[in-house]
Every structure is written in C-alpha cells, then in structure tokens.
Design an enzyme around this catalytic site. Structure first.
Site, mmCIF file in Angstrom:
data_model
loop_
_atom_site.group_PDB
_atom_site.id
_atom_site.type_symbol
_atom_site.label_atom_id
_atom_site.label_comp_id
_atom_site.label_asym_id
_atom_site.label_seq_id
_atom_site.Cartn_x
_atom_site.Cartn_y
_atom_site.Cartn_z
ATOM 1 N NE ARG A 1 -8.327 -6.616 -20.444
ATOM 2 C CZ ARG A 1 -8.781 -5.705 -21.269
ATOM 3 N NH1 ARG A 1 -8.141 -4.569 -21.399
ATOM 4 N NH2 ARG A 1 -9.867 -5.907 -21.977
ATOM 5 N N PRO B 1 0.815 -1.223 0.000
ATOM 6 C CG PRO B 1 -0.253 -1.219 2.077
ATOM 7 C CD PRO B 1 0.634 -2.038 1.202
#
Ligand code: ADE
Length: 252
Positions: free
Chosen positions: A158, A93
């Site tokens: 992708r 994070p």
C-alpha cells in the site's frame, strides 16, 4: 516491485493476495508476487525439509540445504529478469521488529525474497550464509512465517506509488510521516447524529485550518494516552540495523 516467497504452504497466500488492495496492485502490474514450494528444492525421495535438532530438544529444525538452494535459484531467476540483487528476509520471532519505517524502507526496493520458517526454527548456517535480515511482526510466536509474510507484503504494497486510489490515504494512516509517526485520531462519517451521539462540531465547520490543527491535536492526545512510546523522538539509525552473523541475536 517483485516479491518471491519461499514457503511450505503456498496455498495460505491465495486468499490474502487474491483480494482487495494487494490483488489490485498485482493486477495493475505494480507488484508481482510469486510463491515457491520449498519441497521442490529437496533431493530425497521423501522431500524432507526438516530434521531433529542436534543436542536434543523439542520440535524439528529446518534443514539448510533446501532453503539455500531455493534462495540461490530465485536469485538467478531475478538476475535473469534484469532485477537488482534481491534482499533476502527471513520471517522469524528473533528478527528486528517490523514497523512503518521498515515498511517504507522495503517498499522502496525493487526485489525481495521472503523466507517463511516453520517448526521450531531454521538451521543457523542457512541464516549466516543466505539471509540479509530477520524480521519479526511482533513479540509472539506464530506457527510459521506465512502470516508474517502476508502482513509485511500488505503493509508495503500500500506504500508503492499508485497502489492506493487516493493520494491522501497513505500519509494520514497511523504511524505515517504526515502525523509525525503518531496514531491517527478519530474519524466519522454520515449521519451527523447517530444514536444520540454527535460528530464533533469542528468537522462540520468547514474551517480547514482549525480542522487540521484539531486533527493534529487528536492524534497527539491519542498517542500520548495509548502509545506514549511513540512520542519519543525517532532514531532512524537504530531502526535499520541489518542482520549480521554472530551479532548475539539469539533470544526469542
Ligand atoms: N514466525 C513465527 N513467529 C513470528 C513472528 N512473530 N514474526 C515473524 N515470523 C514469525
């Protein structure tokens, strides 16, 4: 492209990588993904990967040695396979926020090592010694880096040429360069009328020039309304800052 993932929970990847576009890309040899159990790099009887934080505080901290040994071993593995030096990314994070520009940058690389952190954090010395960059998928705290690694791998797979069936799909996605980094506008399919709601007339008109203008306008209007921050001019340099030891990046 070759992606090696260091994790305490390899089984978390079975579902996401065993279905849909990522699994097809793996099957077609466009990306090779392997998971590596961090405990295999421990040397004690209990296969210990974490310990209490120096100075006290909540939770456990991941020990530097097993992580560094895992990265070193996988780098040797990459070298033996004739790959360029892999980029080492820690999902955390505290990292640079992941976005489409970062996905494109990473998709252009041949070799990545993704390190999934767990518990309250990772010993900073491992980060200084072995990590090229920390990446966060958003301003919230997950229980570990695994879901973030799954998101990252999906987004960049992708973008690998040949992965998507239609050459059209990737450039018209939200955030993609075909839309100038903006959101995708509304899309419709048959029937032309459903439940009293009609498809916008322009989509049935066959006027391709007008249609393209309409799509751009819709994209811009939606972005202005929902994500005005994306209308700002993009500054590629500030989005590609690498992790550097001691750069003061300590906040969550
Ligand atoms: N690990 C825990 N939270 C995370 C986040 N938001 N992004 C990446 N890795 C994480």
């Amino acid at each position: 492209m070759r992606i090696r993932i260091i994790t305490l929970f390899p089984e978390m990847f079975d579902g996401p990588f065993g279905t849909s576009i990522v699994s097809r890309a793996v099957r077609d040899g466009l990306v090779e993904i392997t998971t590596h159990q961090l405990r295999d790099y421990t040397t004690d009887r209990h296969r210990t990967v974490d310990d209490e934080p120096y100075g006290g505080g909540a939770g456990m901290v991941m020990k530097p040695a097993p992580l560094a040994d895992a990265v070193d071993d996988l780098k040797i593995n990459a070298r033996d396979a004739g790959e360029p030096e892999p980029r080492v990314i820690l999902l955390s994070p505290q990292g640079r926020r992941f976005d489409q520009a970062t996905a494109m940058e990473l998709a252009a690389r041949d070799s990545l090592i993704l390190v999934c952190g767990r518990y309250e954090g990772v010993d900073e010395r491992f980060i200084d010694a072995s990590v090229d960059e920390e990446i966060s998928i958003g301003d919230y705290v997950l229980s570990g880096g695994e879901p973030a690694a799954i998101v990252l791998v999906d987004a960049l797979t992708r973008l690998i040429p040949g992965v998507l069936g239609s050459e059209e799909s990737a450039p018209s996605d939200s955030f993609a360069s075909g839309l100038g980094g903006r959101l995708q506008g509304p899309v419709y399919t048959r029937p032309a009328e459903w439940d009293g709601r009609h498809v916008p007339e322009i989509l049935l008109s066959g006027d391709h020039a007008r249609l393209e203008r309409w799509r751009q306008e819709q994209s811009e209007a939606r972005t202005r309304e929902r994500r005005p921050d994306l209308m700002e001019p993009q500054t590629p340099k500030s989005r590609t800052r690498d992790h550097q030891a001691g750069d003061g990046d300590t906040g969550q």
